[in-house]
Structures are given as structure tokens and as C-alpha cells.
Design a protein around this motif. Sequence first.
Motif, PDB file in Angstrom:
ATOM      1  N   TYR A 125       0.836  -1.194   0.000  1.00 28.81           N
ATOM      2  CA  TYR A 125       0.000   0.000   0.000  1.00 28.81           C
ATOM      3  C   TYR A 125       0.871   1.244   0.000  1.00 28.81           C
ATOM      4  CZ  TYR A 125      -3.510   3.448   1.100  1.00 28.81           C
ATOM      5  OH  TYR A 125      -4.324   4.533   1.039  1.00 28.81           O
ATOM      6  N   PRO A 126       0.612   2.157  -0.918  1.00 32.66           N
ATOM      7  CA  PRO A 126      -0.335   2.028  -2.031  1.00 32.66           C
ATOM      8  C   PRO A 126       0.207   1.080  -3.110  1.00 32.66           C
ATOM      9  CG  PRO A 126       0.870   4.093  -2.203  1.00 32.66           C
ATOM     10  CD  PRO A 126       1.269   3.487  -0.893  1.00 32.66           C
ATOM     11  N   ALA A 127      -0.697   0.366  -3.761  1.00 35.07           N
ATOM     12  CA  ALA A 127      -0.278  -0.545  -4.827  1.00 35.07           C
ATOM     13  C   ALA A 127       0.435   0.245  -5.919  1.00 35.07           C
ATOM     14  CB  ALA A 127      -1.495  -1.266  -5.399  1.00 35.07           C
ATOM     15  N   ILE A 128       1.480  -0.347  -6.474  1.00 40.01           N
ATOM     16  CA  ILE A 128       2.377   0.394  -7.365  1.00 40.01           C
ATOM     17  C   ILE A 128       1.890   0.378  -8.813  1.00 40.01           C
ATOM     18  CG2 ILE A 128       4.710   0.467  -8.315  1.00 40.01           C
ATOM     19  CD1 ILE A 128       5.671  -0.693  -5.657  1.00 40.01           C
ATOM     20  N   THR A 129       1.693   1.571  -9.363  1.00 34.73           N
ATOM     21  CA  THR A 129       1.483   1.692 -10.807  1.00 34.73           C
ATOM     22  C   THR A 129       2.790   1.308 -11.496  1.00 34.73           C
ATOM     23  OG1 THR A 129      -0.218   3.395 -10.619  1.00 34.73           O
ATOM     24  CG2 THR A 129       1.032   3.321 -12.673  1.00 34.73           C
ATOM     25  N   SER A 130       2.686   0.533 -12.563  1.00 33.42           N
ATOM     26  CA  SER A 130       3.892  -0.010 -13.186  1.00 33.42           C
ATOM     27  C   SER A 130       3.673  -0.191 -14.677  1.00 33.42           C
ATOM     28  CB  SER A 130       4.244  -1.361 -12.533  1.00 33.42           C
ATOM     29  OG  SER A 130       5.452  -1.880 -13.035  1.00 33.42           O
ATOM     30  N   PRO A 166       5.478  -3.828 -23.384  1.00 33.20           N
ATOM     31  CA  PRO A 166       4.886  -3.679 -22.053  1.00 33.20           C
ATOM     32  C   PRO A 166       3.659  -2.775 -22.078  1.00 33.20           C
ATOM     33  CG  PRO A 166       6.814  -2.289 -22.231  1.00 33.20           C
ATOM     34  CD  PRO A 166       6.730  -3.064 -23.520  1.00 33.20           C
ATOM     35  N   GLN A 167       2.789  -2.960 -21.094  1.00 28.91           N
ATOM     36  CA  GLN A 167       1.571  -2.165 -20.969  1.00 28.91           C
ATOM     37  C   GLN A 167       1.558  -1.481 -19.607  1.00 28.91           C
ATOM     38  OE1 GLN A 167      -0.554  -1.968 -23.584  1.00 28.91           O
ATOM     39  NE2 GLN A 167       0.787  -3.385 -24.714  1.00 28.91           N
ATOM     40  N   LEU A 168       0.885  -0.340 -19.540  1.00 26.69           N
ATOM     41  CA  LEU A 168       0.735   0.375 -18.278  1.00 26.69           C
ATOM     42  C   LEU A 168      -0.253  -0.365 -17.384  1.00 26.69           C
ATOM     43  CD1 LEU A 168       1.492   3.027 -16.750  1.00 26.69           C
ATOM     44  CD2 LEU A 168      -0.614   3.995 -17.696  1.00 26.69           C
ATOM     45  N   VAL A 169       0.142  -0.586 -16.128  1.00 23.05           N
ATOM     46  CA  VAL A 169      -0.718  -1.233 -15.134  1.00 23.05           C
ATOM     47  C   VAL A 169      -1.064  -0.176 -14.084  1.00 23.05           C
ATOM     48  CG1 VAL A 169      -0.944  -3.113 -13.480  1.00 23.05           C
ATOM     49  CG2 VAL A 169       0.481  -3.422 -15.529  1.00 23.05           C
ATOM     50  N   LEU A 170      -2.267   0.382 -14.177  1.00 30.65           N
ATOM     51  CA  LEU A 170      -2.673   1.458 -13.274  1.00 30.65           C
ATOM     52  C   LEU A 170      -3.077   0.900 -11.921  1.00 30.65           C
ATOM     53  CD1 LEU A 170      -4.791   3.748 -15.630  1.00 30.65           C
ATOM     54  CD2 LEU A 170      -2.571   4.264 -14.607  1.00 30.65           C
ATOM     55  N   ARG A 171      -2.432   1.435 -10.864  1.00 28.38           N
ATOM     56  CA  ARG A 171      -2.787   1.044  -9.509  1.00 28.38           C
ATOM     57  C   ARG A 171      -2.991   2.308  -8.667  1.00 28.38           C
ATOM     58  NH1 ARG A 171       1.746  -3.602  -9.682  1.00 28.38           N
ATOM     59  NH2 ARG A 171       0.543  -5.288 -10.627  1.00 28.38           N
ATOM     60  N   GLU A 172      -2.349   2.400  -7.510  1.00 28.05           N
ATOM     61  CA  GLU A 172      -2.693   3.472  -6.575  1.00 28.05           C
ATOM     62  C   GLU A 172      -1.575   4.486  -6.319  1.00 28.05           C
ATOM     63  OE1 GLU A 172      -5.530   0.516  -3.859  1.00 28.05           O
ATOM     64  OE2 GLU A 172      -3.470   0.982  -3.240  1.00 28.05           O
TER      65      GLU A 172
END
Length: 338
Positions: free
Chosen positions: A282-287, A321-327
Motif C-alpha cells: 500500500y499504495p499498490a504500485i502503478t507499473s 509492455p503495458q501500463l498497469v494502473l494502480r494506486e
Amino acid sequence: MSTIKDVAALAGVSFTTVSHVLNNTRPVSAQARARVLAAVDEIGYLPSAVARSLRRSETKIVGVLVPNVRNPFFAELVVGVEEWCRQAGYSVFLCNSDNDPKHQQSYLRTLLEKRIDGLLLSSAGDTDALATTFRHASVPVVTVDRLVPGARADRVSVNNQVGAMAAVRHLMSLGHRRIGCVSGPAEFEVTQERVAGWRAALQDEGLQPDDAWLIESDFSTAGGYEAVKTLLARAPELTAVFTSNDLMAMGALRAAAESGRSVPQQLSVVGFDGIELGSYIYPAITSVGCSIRDLGREAGRALIERIENPQAPFKDLQLTPQLVLRESTSAPLSSEQA
């Protein structure tokens, strides 16, 4: 240990018949085959892999050498490699160089001495020595993720520059203009490509990245922590940070908290790789990243294809690669926008 002659005596056949049954080298009657297999089960006979490899000039074993098994990226990668190789009938001999080029060279000698059928490697450094070793290696070689420039080997990787550009463009779409970069060791091609992507994304928007916004570290949580502490101290104007892998991003979260910067409200953080662990902190990582297991499968497939067709042209496979939206990303506070 039981021997092939023990099996033959129990089954009432010659040891050559046992050999033909176990290796499928000549037709054997159904009754004799059944007696041999029953004898094998009863005494727990295991054929000698060494002897078989000497006869067939193959071991059905591939070597996999990675730089850090503690990094979840490489753990997930190896799972994919092992899945593909197992389906193809190969076992995997895994070695961890622990990011030490000397350990890497030692393991390379050990693996090649073990008569493996092929080698898959992600570099721990000293790429010149690796390229020399590969030129003299008698087995097929595939490099994955951390590649070896100049090596005569198939290459399987992620498009690092495209991924880095996607990460930085995401931050700019939120309104960030002062974006720092935590790179890995400069000797690695993967580092150079990700830094190039960071620079290119900023320059495409007419922004000139300040040299103070870039800092080098190692690909670890501790490395990310120390680097971001230093970065925020010397460039407090930064509103966002792009790190060269997700472990670094985890360290960045700790550094931000100790610096009194809440994530993402006062500092946005984007990592690279998309490891599963990043979604549970937390917060989950945007990567940015691709399926790491799929990357491993592609590397495993490239190695098996190279073993089966050693004269084929070398391949350079890049996954997008693709964007992984998180927090861990959001728009900067209005007072902090450029």
C-alpha cells in the motif's frame, strides 16, 4: 542401488531387453515389456542419466542462470521457463549468480561441464566476458531480460524504451512536469534503454530533464530507498519519480514517507516490471510491464527451438509492455504543478 542386471534377473530377460524397453530402441513383446516394467517398479530402478546422455549425446537438461532469485521478477520468469521446458521434455537446472559476475562465470563453467543441452541466462554484468564465453560455448544460448551485447545468442526481452516512455507519459498526462528517474547500474543495456525512454518522453513534450533528476542505484528495494532519499533531498521540486523496477519503487515508498511526502498526493511513483507483489503493498504500485511468466515461456521456447534447430537465424524477440494502473500515481497538488 539396483542395476539394470537386477531388473533383468527379476523379469527373466536379458539386460539388453531391459535396455530396449526403457529406451524404446527396439520392439519387445508385450509380455516381456510388462515383466520388465513390473520389475522396475518393484525394485525402484532408476536409469543412469549420465550413461544415457553419453549414449545419446543429450541430457534433456537445460541450465538457467539468473542474477537474483530473491527478486520476484526472476522467480516469476523462471516459472514460465520451467513450464515450457517441462512440456518439451526438459528439466531445468537453476543457478543464482547473486548479481556477482564472478559467481556468474563460476556457474557458467559448472553448467557447461554438466553437459547441459542449452543455456538461458540473464546477465549479472561483465558482458564482455560473457560474450567471449558464449563464442566458445558448445551449447545453444538464449539471453533474457538483461541481455549481452555482441553475444551470438537469441535474445528475449521487453521493449524497455517503449515501457519507460509509457510510464513517463502517464505521469505527464496527470500534470507532472518535474519527474525524476532512478536507474539501475549503467552498464546494463536494460538500464540504458529505460533511461533513454525517460529522457525521450520528457523531450517529446519540450521538457529538458535536469541532470539532478537522474540517479543510479542497484535493482533492489534498498537501492530504490537510498536513491529516492538522495533524489528528494537534492531535487525537492520533483512531483513524481519513475523507477527502473518495482522493487526500487517499493523502496521509494519508504523514502517518500520518511521525507514527509505522501504517495501519491505529494509524490507519484511508477515502477517497471509489473510484478504481482506490487499489487499487494500500500499504495499498490502503478507499473509498466508484460506477463513475466509469458516472457519466461517465450525464453524457454526460444531455447528449445535453438536446441532443435541450431543452424536457424538468431532471433531478437521483444514483448511490448503495458501500463498497469494502480494506486501510486495521481495529479500533483495544484500548488506544485510546473
